[in-house]
Design a protein around this motif. Sequence first.
Motif, PDB file in Angstrom:
ATOM      1  N   CYS A 121       0.833  -1.203   0.000  1.00 40.56           N
ATOM      2  CA  CYS A 121       0.000   0.000   0.000  1.00 40.56           C
ATOM      3  C   CYS A 121       0.868   1.253   0.000  1.00 40.56           C
ATOM      4  O   CYS A 121       2.104   1.174   0.023  1.00 40.56           O
ATOM      5  CB  CYS A 121      -0.943   0.015   1.206  1.00 40.56           C
ATOM      6  SG  CYS A 121      -0.083   0.040   2.793  1.00 40.56           S
ATOM      7  N   TYR A 123       1.147   5.149   2.007  1.00 47.02           N
ATOM      8  CA  TYR A 123       0.692   6.007   3.102  1.00 47.02           C
ATOM      9  C   TYR A 123       1.016   7.456   2.762  1.00 47.02           C
ATOM     10  O   TYR A 123       2.101   7.757   2.255  1.00 47.02           O
ATOM     11  CB  TYR A 123       1.382   5.635   4.414  1.00 47.02           C
ATOM     12  CG  TYR A 123       0.989   4.292   4.982  1.00 47.02           C
ATOM     13  CD1 TYR A 123      -0.171   4.150   5.750  1.00 47.02           C
ATOM     14  CD2 TYR A 123       1.781   3.159   4.765  1.00 47.02           C
ATOM     15  CE1 TYR A 123      -0.530   2.911   6.277  1.00 47.02           C
ATOM     16  CE2 TYR A 123       1.429   1.929   5.291  1.00 47.02           C
ATOM     17  CZ  TYR A 123       0.272   1.809   6.045  1.00 47.02           C
ATOM     18  OH  TYR A 123      -0.076   0.586   6.564  1.00 47.02           O
ATOM     19  N   ARG A 133      -4.255   5.696   4.045  1.00 46.18           N
ATOM     20  CA  ARG A 133      -3.675   4.514   3.395  1.00 46.18           C
ATOM     21  C   ARG A 133      -4.384   4.312   2.062  1.00 46.18           C
ATOM     22  O   ARG A 133      -5.615   4.426   1.969  1.00 46.18           O
ATOM     23  CB  ARG A 133      -3.856   3.278   4.284  1.00 46.18           C
ATOM     24  CG  ARG A 133      -3.159   2.029   3.743  1.00 46.18           C
ATOM     25  CD  ARG A 133      -3.340   0.854   4.692  1.00 46.18           C
ATOM     26  NE  ARG A 133      -4.726   0.392   4.708  1.00 46.18           N
ATOM     27  CZ  ARG A 133      -5.193  -0.518   5.566  1.00 46.18           C
ATOM     28  NH1 ARG A 133      -4.379  -1.027   6.496  1.00 46.18           N
ATOM     29  NH2 ARG A 133      -6.472  -0.886   5.528  1.00 46.18           N
ATOM     30  N   ASN A 163       8.046   3.520   6.886  1.00 48.52           N
ATOM     31  CA  ASN A 163       7.462   2.193   7.087  1.00 48.52           C
ATOM     32  C   ASN A 163       8.572   1.209   7.421  1.00 48.52           C
ATOM     33  O   ASN A 163       9.586   1.153   6.726  1.00 48.52           O
ATOM     34  CB  ASN A 163       6.715   1.751   5.828  1.00 48.52           C
ATOM     35  CG  ASN A 163       6.207   0.335   5.925  1.00 48.52           C
ATOM     36  OD1 ASN A 163       6.663  -0.541   5.191  1.00 48.52           O
ATOM     37  ND2 ASN A 163       5.272   0.085   6.821  1.00 48.52           N
ATOM     38  N   LYS A 182       0.333  -3.174  12.307  1.00 48.90           N
ATOM     39  CA  LYS A 182      -0.756  -3.919  11.689  1.00 48.90           C
ATOM     40  C   LYS A 182      -1.476  -4.800  12.702  1.00 48.90           C
ATOM     41  O   LYS A 182      -2.628  -5.185  12.495  1.00 48.90           O
ATOM     42  CB  LYS A 182      -0.211  -4.772  10.543  1.00 48.90           C
ATOM     43  CG  LYS A 182       0.237  -3.954   9.340  1.00 48.90           C
ATOM     44  CD  LYS A 182       0.701  -4.845   8.202  1.00 48.90           C
ATOM     45  CE  LYS A 182       1.090  -4.013   6.983  1.00 48.90           C
ATOM     46  NZ  LYS A 182       1.561  -4.866   5.862  1.00 48.90           N
TER      47      LYS A 182
END
Length: 398
Positions: A121, A123, A133, A163, A182
Amino acid sequence: SSCCPQGRASGRRAALRGPRVPMARKHKKNAQKANGGGQAMDTRQPLGQPSDGLVRKPQKEKKGKKGKAPAPIPSGRLSGRGKKQSEPVVESVPEAGIVRHENILKAHGDAVTAVVMAPDCVYTASRDKVLKRWKVQRDAQGRFTMTADLEVALGEVCWSLVNAGEWIFCGLGSGAIRAFSKAGLERTLDGHSKRVMGLLTHEHVLLSCSADSSVRCWQFDAASQHFACTHVIDEGVPGPTSCMAVLGSHLWVGGANGVSLVELSTLKVTVQPGPKRTVAGVLQFMGHMIVAYVEGSLCIFNSAGEKTHSQNPLPAGPALCVAGLDVGPRLLVGHSKGQVSSIALPMMDATTSWQALERCKVQCMCCAGHDGIFLLGAESGHLQLWQRAAGAAGAPAP
């Protein structure tokens, strides 16, 4: 009497002076006196010649009068403003093999301040104090599209993102760092006193740099499930800091007063190479560090901090951010007037620039690290996805 009241004396003086005479009549009387008090002398001059009195300069002919064409507007300028017109916004750069896939208008309600790509993904963060997101997919025509599937209200402006594994870290304006996993964990890392401008991970250590002129090292404690600050670097740091990168045994820190090299084994600043200019971004490439400065110039240093190349300010003007593109390879530079420059590496000998945004800053950039994909975040809140195709001029074939 030899003396008189003040008021009477004033009246006599006023009487001696006589009534006020308009300026034109004064000149006429003076002419009469010069002529013996008789007929006023004719002081007129032949037509077409100035008199001895006040001479008025001829007025400049006004442009745009009836029957005359208005003055042409200089090329590249706006009428009446004196400002340069921006180039037309483009959706592709054929000579560089670059094409725009997605242009999301108002992806955020304010400037996009940070963007980072995770394996699955994207961000983005913004001055609207929201973390988003995005899911990236390919449509039937082969174009990439992005759809927002999650929003998190941060309560503060986020200035930097990184990340790392299952964690996403957000550097906030207050100096705090918000972390989300997560697995559903949420943590706040307190330590900096001003906005956190840069985040980086290196060998399981989170590094943060701030406008408070310090760099902090953070590590995760599995037992407490919290992050702890293990070291603070605040000596020899180049003022308020904005970006970091690791090259060999040194951490390169860019700030308002150039760059500083921090020895990773001792966490001490060992080298401070010039120039002492505000840094827009740093990029490690083939054992060298590329440093872009806000005024648009570039310098390349070897791992020891010795300058091996310097380049004058880019034609597109002041720089705000940099990124490294895998296909080419290319150095990408985002500019303050919406342009992007693409510079061939390693020779730095071919530069292409194009207008990606209309009259607003390229606030941040991020490259996916594969397939020539990169993202632009705009001051207007727009978000764009671009790609440089493999097989383009100067790009390796797949």
